[in-house]
Design an enzyme around this catalytic site. Structure first.
Site, PDB file in Angstrom:
ATOM      1  NE  ARG A  71      -4.796  -0.985  -2.749  1.00 38.77           N
ATOM      2  CZ  ARG A  71      -5.777  -1.890  -2.700  1.00 38.77           C
ATOM      3  NH1 ARG A  71      -7.013  -1.505  -2.443  1.00 38.77           N
ATOM      4  NH2 ARG A  71      -5.510  -3.158  -2.899  1.00 38.77           N
ATOM      5  CB  SER A  74     -17.510  17.017  11.171  1.00 34.02           C
ATOM      6  OG  SER A  74     -17.867  15.680  11.511  1.00 34.02           O
ATOM      7  CG  ASP A  75     -21.592  14.704  12.706  1.00 34.40           C
ATOM      8  OD1 ASP A  75     -22.353  13.887  13.250  1.00 34.40           O
ATOM      9  OD2 ASP A  75     -20.422  14.411  12.395  1.00 34.40           O
ATOM     10  CB  SER A 106     -14.519  14.913  10.911  1.00 32.90           C
ATOM     11  OG  SER A 106     -14.744  13.760  10.115  1.00 32.90           O
ATOM     12  NE  ARG A 148     -10.125  16.605   6.462  1.00 32.68           N
ATOM     13  CZ  ARG A 148     -10.945  15.811   7.131  1.00 32.68           C
ATOM     14  NH1 ARG A 148     -10.495  15.093   8.139  1.00 32.68           N
ATOM     15  NH2 ARG A 148     -12.217  15.734   6.807  1.00 32.68           N
ATOM     16  NE  ARG A 198      -9.628   9.432  13.398  1.00 29.39           N
ATOM     17  CZ  ARG A 198     -10.378   9.981  12.445  1.00 29.39           C
ATOM     18  NH1 ARG A 198      -9.845  10.269  11.271  1.00 29.39           N
ATOM     19  NH2 ARG A 198     -11.654  10.268  12.660  1.00 29.39           N
ATOM     20  NE  ARG A 206     -17.544  16.001   6.430  1.00 32.28           N
ATOM     21  CZ  ARG A 206     -18.797  16.243   6.091  1.00 32.28           C
ATOM     22  NH1 ARG A 206     -19.571  17.009   6.858  1.00 32.28           N
ATOM     23  NH2 ARG A 206     -19.297  15.751   4.978  1.00 32.28           N
ATOM     24  CG  HIS A 239      -1.748  -1.267   1.303  1.00 31.45           C
ATOM     25  ND1 HIS A 239      -1.346  -2.338   2.064  1.00 31.45           N
ATOM     26  CD2 HIS A 239      -2.903  -1.640   0.695  1.00 31.45           C
ATOM     27  CE1 HIS A 239      -2.225  -3.320   1.935  1.00 31.45           C
ATOM     28  NE2 HIS A 239      -3.180  -2.920   1.116  1.00 31.45           N
ATOM     29  CD  GLU A 295     -12.151   7.709  16.007  1.00 25.38           C
ATOM     30  OE1 GLU A 295     -11.339   8.006  15.120  1.00 25.38           O
ATOM     31  OE2 GLU A 295     -12.136   6.593  16.584  1.00 25.38           O
ATOM     32  N   GLY A 325      -8.378  11.236   7.139  1.00 26.44           N
ATOM     33  CA  GLY A 325      -8.999  10.167   6.377  1.00 26.44           C
ATOM     34  C   GLY A 325      -9.004  10.440   4.884  1.00 26.44           C
TER      35      GLY A 325
END
Length: 249
Positions: free
Chosen positions: A48, A214-215, A95, A29, A92, A228, A8, A190, A25
């Site tokens: 990827r 974020s919410d 959000s 970003r 990490r 975001r 990866h 999360e 994520g």
């Protein structure tokens, strides 16, 4: 310097990764962080379409690479970074959805611990229940950085779930599990921290999850996808300052 090629991650140049890697994520970003904050950012991985960049922030070599969504994804990338690319710290920057009345949109949550409904710990063949926790060093530096930036922040438990589209979004009785977490003081929901923390513990490294709200799951308010992607700059600066502080530790 040559670097190994993993399934990866395939480093295409000599710069490689810094000691600390920020992991949002979203690949976009990651691109935003590199182009906004790094001096001389270089694309080091794009397997990827998962963008990874290395550059310099306040004179310190730092990297940022997307993790994708969920514990299997961040579990794969953190495993490879920790074991094959000399990375010591993964932060990490994501959000999260608040489930506490006093934690609002754009507040920062620092995950001291990560409750989870995942079976990620089973692979380690441990007795009983393992409690995934953050690196103390990273967490204390994050608190210092939040204070320096005047951020509204909260430290405590998050819940790392394998489920995004749970029944709690469709039927009233589905909220029972969320209210259960709320009454136990869990700050937010999360999907990645627990796997990161367990991998860091297993390989003798450091992990930290810093999220921007974020919410609000119970109030039904949320930010947009564009917000975001680019608006969580205070959290990004906090994480970068942690990377600088940890360079010689």
């Amino acid at each position: 310097m040559s670097y190994p090629s993993t399934p990866h991650i395939n480093v295409q140049n000599d710069i490689g990764f810094g000691k600390t890697v920020l992991m949002p994520g979203d690949p976009l970003r990651a691109k935003f962080i590199a182009e906004t904050f790094f001096e001389n950012p270089v694309l080091v991985n794009n397997v990827r379409g998962v963008n990874g960049y290395t550059g310099y922030y306040k004179g310190v070599k730092v990297s940022v690479m997307a993790s994708g969504m969920g514990m299997p994804a961040i579990g794969i990338y953190s495993h490879e970074l920790f074991n094959f690319f000399g990375v010591e710290n993964v932060i990490r920057v994501g959000s999260a959805g608040s489930i506490q009345d006093n934690i609002n949109l754009y507040d920062i949550v620092i995950a001291q611990g990560a409750c989870t409904d995942s079976n990620w710990a089973n692979q380690f063949h441990l007795p009983g229940t393992f409690a995934p926790i953050a690196s103390w060093e990273l967490m204390t530096e994050a608190v210092k950085a939040c204070e320096a930036h005047g951020a509204t922040y909260h430290v405590g438990n998050v819940n790392s779930s394998d489920v995004f589209y749970g029944d709690h979004k469709d039927v009233p009785e589905g909220l029972d599990s969320v209210y259960g977490l709320k009454k136990m003081g869990v700050m937010a929901l999360e999907m990645e921290a627990a796997a990161l923390y367990m991998n860091a513990a297993r390989y003798g490294k450091r992990g930290l999850c810093i999220c921007t709200i974020s919410d609000h799951v119970l109030k039904g308010v949320e930010t947009t996808a564009a917000e975001r992607q680019t608006a969580f700059t205070q959290m990004m600066k906090v994480a970068l300052d942690v990377a600088v502080a940890m360079e010689n530790k």
